[in-house]
Design an enzyme around this catalytic site. Sequence first.
Site, PDB file in Angstrom:
ATOM      1  N   TYR A 103     -47.387   7.461  -9.253  1.00  0.00           N
ATOM      2  CA  TYR A 103     -47.712   6.054  -9.026  1.00  0.00           C
ATOM      3  C   TYR A 103     -46.579   5.134  -9.483  1.00  0.00           C
ATOM      4  O   TYR A 103     -45.942   5.394 -10.501  1.00  0.00           O
ATOM      5  CB  TYR A 103     -48.994   5.678  -9.785  1.00  0.00           C
ATOM      6  CG  TYR A 103     -49.340   4.232  -9.574  1.00  0.00           C
ATOM      7  CD1 TYR A 103     -49.891   3.824  -8.369  1.00  0.00           C
ATOM      8  CD2 TYR A 103     -49.046   3.277 -10.529  1.00  0.00           C
ATOM      9  CE1 TYR A 103     -50.160   2.491  -8.131  1.00  0.00           C
ATOM     10  CE2 TYR A 103     -49.318   1.936 -10.301  1.00  0.00           C
ATOM     11  CZ  TYR A 103     -49.873   1.540  -9.097  1.00  0.00           C
ATOM     12  OH  TYR A 103     -50.130   0.224  -8.863  1.00  0.00           O
ATOM     13  N   TRP A 105     -44.210   1.150  -8.456  1.00  0.00           N
ATOM     14  CA  TRP A 105     -43.759   0.147  -7.481  1.00  0.00           C
ATOM     15  C   TRP A 105     -42.401   0.456  -6.882  1.00  0.00           C
ATOM     16  O   TRP A 105     -41.973  -0.209  -5.947  1.00  0.00           O
ATOM     17  CB  TRP A 105     -43.759  -1.241  -8.119  1.00  0.00           C
ATOM     18  CG  TRP A 105     -45.069  -1.936  -7.963  1.00  0.00           C
ATOM     19  CD1 TRP A 105     -46.303  -1.455  -8.348  1.00  0.00           C
ATOM     20  CD2 TRP A 105     -45.308  -3.213  -7.365  1.00  0.00           C
ATOM     21  NE1 TRP A 105     -47.274  -2.370  -8.034  1.00  0.00           N
ATOM     22  CE2 TRP A 105     -46.695  -3.461  -7.443  1.00  0.00           C
ATOM     23  CE3 TRP A 105     -44.489  -4.180  -6.797  1.00  0.00           C
ATOM     24  CZ2 TRP A 105     -47.273  -4.640  -6.956  1.00  0.00           C
ATOM     25  CZ3 TRP A 105     -45.071  -5.353  -6.318  1.00  0.00           C
ATOM     26  CH2 TRP A 105     -46.448  -5.571  -6.397  1.00  0.00           C
TER      27      TRP A 105
HETATM   28  N1  LIG Z   1     -51.391  -3.025 -20.606  1.00  0.00           N
HETATM   29  C1  LIG Z   1     -51.232  -3.144 -19.283  1.00  0.00           C
HETATM   30  N2  LIG Z   1     -50.688  -2.124 -18.598  1.00  0.00           N
HETATM   31  C2  LIG Z   1     -50.527  -2.238 -17.253  1.00  0.00           C
HETATM   32  C3  LIG Z   1     -50.935  -3.405 -16.568  1.00  0.00           C
HETATM   33  C4  LIG Z   1     -51.526  -4.450 -17.319  1.00  0.00           C
HETATM   34  O1  LIG Z   1     -51.939  -5.498 -16.772  1.00  0.00           O
HETATM   35  N3  LIG Z   1     -51.636  -4.294 -18.679  1.00  0.00           N
HETATM   36  N4  LIG Z   1     -50.753  -3.490 -15.208  1.00  0.00           N
HETATM   37  C5  LIG Z   1     -50.755  -2.252 -14.465  1.00  0.00           C
HETATM   38  C6  LIG Z   1     -50.340  -2.449 -13.088  1.00  0.00           C
HETATM   39  S1  LIG Z   1     -51.280  -3.580 -12.188  1.00  0.00           S
HETATM   40  C7  LIG Z   1     -49.338  -1.759 -12.492  1.00  0.00           C
HETATM   41  S2  LIG Z   1     -49.092  -1.939 -10.800  1.00  0.00           S
HETATM   42  C8  LIG Z   1     -48.507  -0.820 -13.245  1.00  0.00           C
HETATM   43  C9  LIG Z   1     -47.027  -0.847 -12.818  1.00  0.00           C
HETATM   44  O2  LIG Z   1     -46.370   0.279 -13.251  1.00  0.00           O
HETATM   45  P1  LIG Z   1     -45.070   0.853 -12.490  1.00  0.00           P
HETATM   46  O3  LIG Z   1     -45.099   0.464 -11.047  1.00  0.00           O
HETATM   47  O4  LIG Z   1     -44.968   2.292 -12.806  1.00  0.00           O
HETATM   48  O5  LIG Z   1     -43.901   0.042 -13.222  1.00  0.00           O
HETATM   49  P2  LIG Z   1     -42.415  -0.251 -12.758  1.00  0.00           P
HETATM   50  O6  LIG Z   1     -41.666  -0.683 -13.973  1.00  0.00           O
HETATM   51  O7  LIG Z   1     -42.406  -1.190 -11.608  1.00  0.00           O
HETATM   52  O8  LIG Z   1     -41.893   1.187 -12.319  1.00  0.00           O
HETATM   53  C10 LIG Z   1     -41.210   1.456 -11.138  1.00  0.00           C
HETATM   54  C11 LIG Z   1     -40.042   2.386 -11.457  1.00  0.00           C
HETATM   55  O9  LIG Z   1     -39.411   2.773 -10.251  1.00  0.00           O
HETATM   56  C12 LIG Z   1     -38.013   2.840 -10.486  1.00  0.00           C
HETATM   57  N5  LIG Z   1     -37.311   2.719  -9.192  1.00  0.00           N
HETATM   58  C13 LIG Z   1     -37.019   1.583  -8.517  1.00  0.00           C
HETATM   59  N6  LIG Z   1     -36.381   1.877  -7.376  1.00  0.00           N
HETATM   60  C14 LIG Z   1     -36.268   3.208  -7.319  1.00  0.00           C
HETATM   61  C15 LIG Z   1     -35.702   4.104  -6.348  1.00  0.00           C
HETATM   62  O10 LIG Z   1     -35.204   3.709  -5.300  1.00  0.00           O
HETATM   63  N7  LIG Z   1     -35.757   5.440  -6.632  1.00  0.00           N
HETATM   64  C16 LIG Z   1     -36.327   5.911  -7.770  1.00  0.00           C
HETATM   65  N8  LIG Z   1     -36.348   7.232  -7.936  1.00  0.00           N
HETATM   66  N9  LIG Z   1     -36.852   5.084  -8.702  1.00  0.00           N
HETATM   67  C17 LIG Z   1     -36.842   3.763  -8.471  1.00  0.00           C
HETATM   68  C18 LIG Z   1     -37.738   1.694 -11.414  1.00  0.00           C
HETATM   69  O11 LIG Z   1     -36.514   1.892 -12.100  1.00  0.00           O
HETATM   70  C19 LIG Z   1     -38.974   1.719 -12.312  1.00  0.00           C
HETATM   71  O12 LIG Z   1     -38.739   2.467 -13.471  1.00  0.00           O
HETATM   72  O13 LIG Z   1     -48.614  -1.103 -14.655  1.00  0.00           O
HETATM   73  C20 LIG Z   1     -49.955  -1.111 -15.107  1.00  0.00           C
HETATM   74  N10 LIG Z   1     -49.969  -1.199 -16.559  1.00  0.00           N
HETATM   75  N1  LIG Z   2     -43.988 -11.835 -12.836  1.00  0.00           N
HETATM   76  C1  LIG Z   2     -44.716 -10.773 -12.480  1.00  0.00           C
HETATM   77  N2  LIG Z   2     -45.650 -10.899 -11.509  1.00  0.00           N
HETATM   78  C2  LIG Z   2     -46.410  -9.834 -11.169  1.00  0.00           C
HETATM   79  C3  LIG Z   2     -46.233  -8.560 -11.768  1.00  0.00           C
HETATM   80  C4  LIG Z   2     -45.232  -8.456 -12.798  1.00  0.00           C
HETATM   81  O1  LIG Z   2     -45.037  -7.380 -13.394  1.00  0.00           O
HETATM   82  N3  LIG Z   2     -44.512  -9.578 -13.118  1.00  0.00           N
HETATM   83  N4  LIG Z   2     -47.019  -7.493 -11.388  1.00  0.00           N
HETATM   84  C5  LIG Z   2     -47.718  -7.563 -10.110  1.00  0.00           C
HETATM   85  C6  LIG Z   2     -48.832  -6.602 -10.044  1.00  0.00           C
HETATM   86  S1  LIG Z   2     -48.466  -4.959  -9.839  1.00  0.00           S
HETATM   87  C7  LIG Z   2     -50.135  -6.979 -10.095  1.00  0.00           C
HETATM   88  S2  LIG Z   2     -51.363  -5.805  -9.925  1.00  0.00           S
HETATM   89  C8  LIG Z   2     -50.516  -8.388 -10.264  1.00  0.00           C
HETATM   90  C9  LIG Z   2     -51.658  -8.572 -11.271  1.00  0.00           C
HETATM   91  O2  LIG Z   2     -52.098  -9.874 -11.198  1.00  0.00           O
HETATM   92  P1  LIG Z   2     -53.267 -10.362 -12.159  1.00  0.00           P
HETATM   93  O3  LIG Z   2     -54.225  -9.260 -12.375  1.00  0.00           O
HETATM   94  O4  LIG Z   2     -53.774 -11.629 -11.594  1.00  0.00           O
HETATM   95  O5  LIG Z   2     -52.421 -10.690 -13.483  1.00  0.00           O
HETATM   96  P2  LIG Z   2     -52.642 -10.428 -15.030  1.00  0.00           P
HETATM   97  O6  LIG Z   2     -51.439 -11.068 -15.645  1.00  0.00           O
HETATM   98  O7  LIG Z   2     -52.882  -9.008 -15.338  1.00  0.00           O
HETATM   99  O8  LIG Z   2     -53.971 -11.197 -15.418  1.00  0.00           O
HETATM  100  C10 LIG Z   2     -54.208 -12.535 -15.063  1.00  0.00           C
HETATM  101  C11 LIG Z   2     -54.826 -13.293 -16.205  1.00  0.00           C
HETATM  102  O9  LIG Z   2     -56.149 -12.832 -16.482  1.00  0.00           O
HETATM  103  C12 LIG Z   2     -56.506 -13.355 -17.745  1.00  0.00           C
HETATM  104  N5  LIG Z   2     -57.545 -12.545 -18.361  1.00  0.00           N
HETATM  105  C13 LIG Z   2     -57.398 -11.424 -19.106  1.00  0.00           C
HETATM  106  N6  LIG Z   2     -58.614 -10.989 -19.517  1.00  0.00           N
HETATM  107  C14 LIG Z   2     -59.527 -11.833 -19.002  1.00  0.00           C
HETATM  108  C15 LIG Z   2     -60.953 -11.910 -19.050  1.00  0.00           C
HETATM  109  O10 LIG Z   2     -61.640 -11.081 -19.641  1.00  0.00           O
HETATM  110  N7  LIG Z   2     -61.540 -12.936 -18.396  1.00  0.00           N
HETATM  111  C16 LIG Z   2     -60.843 -13.868 -17.715  1.00  0.00           C
HETATM  112  N8  LIG Z   2     -61.508 -14.824 -17.091  1.00  0.00           N
HETATM  113  N9  LIG Z   2     -59.492 -13.822 -17.651  1.00  0.00           N
HETATM  114  C17 LIG Z   2     -58.856 -12.822 -18.274  1.00  0.00           C
HETATM  115  C18 LIG Z   2     -55.247 -13.353 -18.571  1.00  0.00           C
HETATM  116  O11 LIG Z   2     -55.140 -14.565 -19.302  1.00  0.00           O
HETATM  117  C19 LIG Z   2     -54.140 -13.143 -17.548  1.00  0.00           C
HETATM  118  O12 LIG Z   2     -53.089 -14.062 -17.704  1.00  0.00           O
HETATM  119  O13 LIG Z   2     -49.405  -9.148 -10.709  1.00  0.00           O
HETATM  120  C20 LIG Z   2     -48.274  -8.963  -9.864  1.00  0.00           C
HETATM  121  N10 LIG Z   2     -47.335  -9.990 -10.201  1.00  0.00           N
HETATM  122 MO   LIG Z   3     -50.325  -3.774 -10.095  1.00  0.00          MO
END
Ligand SMILES: Nc1nc2c(c(=O)[nH]1)N[C@H]1C(S)=C(S)[C@@H](COP(=O)(O)OP(=O)(O)OC[C@H]3O[C@@H](n4cnc5c(=O)[nH]c(N)nc54)[C@H](O)[C@@H]3O)O[C@H]1N2
Ligand SMILES: Nc1nc2c(c(=O)[nH]1)N[C@H]1C(S)=C(S)[C@@H](COP(=O)(O)OP(=O)(O)OC[C@H]3O[C@@H](n4cnc5c(=O)[nH]c(N)nc54)[C@H](O)[C@@H]3O)O[C@H]1N2
Ligand SMILES: [Mo]
Length: 757
Positions: A103, A105
């Site tokens: 998994y 991005w």
């Molecule tokens: N506590 C907490 N944890 C969370 C979240 C949260 O809200 N709170 N959010 C979650 C969510 S929504 C998500 S989507 C995940 C995201 O988690 P990930 O998608 O696993 O995080 P990224 O850092 O985007 O990792 C992508 C990796 O791909 C590598 N990469 C980029 N391009 C290439 C390429 O061309 N080839 C190869 N081989 N590698 C490449 C980058 O260097 C990077 O290390 O994290 C989750 N974790």
């Molecule tokens: N800059 C930036 N943008 C991103 C990403 C990134 O890594 N960086 N990641 C992307 C990805 S993979 C995803 S999935 C999306 C995720 O997008 P979201 O899920 O919308 O983003 P989050 O920042 O996880 O959470 C949004 C807000 O929810 C609020 N929150 C937390 N707990 C609670 C709760 O119990 N109740 C309520 N009402 N609110 C709560 C927090 O204050 C937080 O700021 O973002 C995307 N956009």
């Molecule tokens: Mo995500």
Amino acid sequence: MAYTAAHWGAYRVVDGGTALAPLEDDPQPSRIGRGWLSAATDRQSRILRPAVRRGWLDGDRGAGRGIDSYVEMEWDAVLDLAAGEVERVRGTFGNGAIFAGSYGWASAGRFHHAQSQLRRFLNLAGGFVGARDTYSHAAAEVMFPHLLGLSNREFQDVVTSFSEVRRHCELVLAFGGISPRTAQVASSGTTRHEVGRWLGDLAAGKVRLVNVSPRRGDLDGAEWLPIRPGTDVALMLALAFEIVAAGREDRAFLARCTAGWETLRAYLSGESDGVPKTAEWAAALCDIDAPTIRALALELTERRSMVSLTWGMQRADHGEQPLWAGLALASVIGQIGRPGCGFAFGYGSTTPVGRDAPLVDWPSMPQGVNPVRDYIPVARIADMLLRPGEAYTYNLQHRVYPDIRLVWWTGGNPFHHHQDLRRLDEAWKRSETVIVNEHSWTATARRADIVLPATTPFEREDVMVNRRDPVLLWMSRIRAPMGEARDDYAIFAGLAERLGLAEAFTEGRDAEGWLRHLWARSQGVAQRAGFALPDFETFRAVGRFDVPLAAEPQNPLSGFVADPQANPLRTESGRITLASERIAGFAMDDCPGHPAWLPPAESLLDAAEDELHLVSNQPDTRLHAQNDRGSEALADKTAGREAGYLHPDTAARHGLKEGEVMRLWNARGACLAGVRFDEGMRRDCVVLPTGAWYDPQIVDGAWLEAHGNPNVLTIDKGTSGMAQGNIAHTALVRIARWDGPLPPLTIDRPPRGISNG
Ligand SMILES: Nc1nc2c(c(=O)[nH]1)N[C@H]1C(S)=C(S)[C@@H](COP(=O)(O)OP(=O)(O)OC[C@H]3O[C@@H](n4cnc5c(=O)[nH]c(N)nc54)[C@H](O)[C@@H]3O)O[C@H]1N2
Ligand SMILES: Nc1nc2c(c(=O)[nH]1)N[C@H]1C(S)=C(S)[C@@H](COP(=O)(O)OP(=O)(O)OC[C@H]3O[C@@H](n4cnc5c(=O)[nH]c(N)nc54)[C@H](O)[C@@H]3O)O[C@H]1N2
Ligand SMILES: [Mo]
């Protein structure tokens, strides 16, 4: 003009290939992009040559992962080793012992999509155990088909356009806010960032915005209801209760368009469980006073209204419930299907949600068919590694975890994205071999046995084609690969050759051959959609193509609501599911047959005096852990640590000043973070964004994550036996000033044994 693209935006290549400038027509370019080039060219973070972990060569079976040193090797030797592992594991244990859910991005760009390349290769090699759903919205992916008969992706395709909200809606109740911070990105790339402008339009158009969130900044300029985290379902149920109590529920809508209302009504009233879900009941849980709840309930029915949830709402314990309760509330209000009103999911969570754009399904790299049918729900990776053969449930099925010997990751970073990383560190040692393709020495690359250095998008040609974006871009190669890095395609082609699969994998094409092939298929797609794409050479030279289709405003479910008989949903009943016999019949305590209030595993409701709720949201300066070593993220750190946010009163209570370093801890782990103030926060919360590269060290005899990665504190548990999504937003922590010497970071240079000079 030469262009390049990333999930956080599209760029012109300027100054002779040494700098990037956002597209001129992007209204609000992302700050993430400012740190991209410096991160991608940082010699100390790039993997310059193939490397193998020393302990693995000595046969330690994984014990040294994370602490060991590496030896560099020639490409041929390391590809022989990797291909040999595929042969050995599939020969001894079968392909069901290979996990390649992988998994993450990765990077934008259609052809060099890292996971597509890995899957194409392993499908040809006999298959692998995959992963279902995402870390972003697993609960929604599992629940939407049951609730609306649509996949999460199908619902996202039709989410009400912001333009319709502005035109028709008077009150947006936004759970989790709607934030330009997260709207910086779109999976596969975006040529424009519009959410800031849309929010401005809404405010100017006199739409009342109500932000239900522990943080005011999740929707700037809105009215703020600072809810206690993890209790939104109580608020939603009470709003529904009070609407019914006032006789304002839309009975006609409930009768025509929903199934299970009687069951839900009996739960709301307390007939079925003895607890009426009154405003007073909810106030004690969610910390919003009862008169406010009651007034809001009436307004939601008196005005044209929208119930909106961010994705993060369901990234929490029992994350199925806010989604279901939010949809149920919108059903009780009865405005689903009316223009600009009803129910929305994901506004602001990424930039294209709510965009009226023509959707074109562009071709992608063919991945073939996986002969192995087994998979896990994506966030159950540590459980799988720790408990092979153990039973679990998922989406109304009884399943068993596979016994994995080889783990392969490309384009993802589990030591960023997973919860309770100390536990993952233990689980990770269980497989015999870990192979990682990466361009940078991420925490995951540092826990691989075989490390295969990949290129970045700057070092290869590709196309940005995103079905949700109205522009296609040619991504130019602007730099030579750093060190000996190869494209993932070239890496898998080399492995395929060793397994006798070269012809099947490449079909006789090199990278440019595939780009030409994909473009030719795109031309066919465009033709069927009624327009013509330029020929390959012209597109490559011009670099940009604007899709000439009119953008249609979206209003989901309007056809269904107009005539539910003629246009039934693909649910059990053909209508919106407010109670499900199938889900009830599976008898899960943590996901009953109707939306319900279930106390989270940890919350402020049963916290000790000195515990705070941890919000580990998405970082403003990065995409996850990507670009953490770039200038934009580095400039935002405090003494080299990720900055956490506290209300000034909370900081004062703990004797903390802005700019100091604090320690956050709970039973699962501890980390350091900088202290920054935010007056627009609840006093019982701390915000620590995700993505600081995981840097666990033993300090004074105990593990301490030295860099500010909140995932040493989060809980590794499924949302429920239904969706098994991650619960990143559910955790309690304690904080105190860090008075000791600051442990130097180790992630600012390559692992031991590697010198990038
Ligand atoms: N506590 C907490 N944890 C969370 C979240 C949260 O809200 N709170 N959010 C979650 C969510 S929504 C998500 S989507 C995940 C995201 O988690 P990930 O998608 O696993 O995080 P990224 O850092 O985007 O990792 C992508 C990796 O791909 C590598 N990469 C980029 N391009 C290439 C390429 O061309 N080839 C190869 N081989 N590698 C490449 C980058 O260097 C990077 O290390 O994290 C989750 N974790
Ligand atoms: N800059 C930036 N943008 C991103 C990403 C990134 O890594 N960086 N990641 C992307 C990805 S993979 C995803 S999935 C999306 C995720 O997008 P979201 O899920 O919308 O983003 P989050 O920042 O996880 O959470 C949004 C807000 O929810 C609020 N929150 C937390 N707990 C609670 C709760 O119990 N109740 C309520 N009402 N609110 C709560 C927090 O204050 C937080 O700021 O973002 C995307 N956009
Ligand atoms: Mo995500």
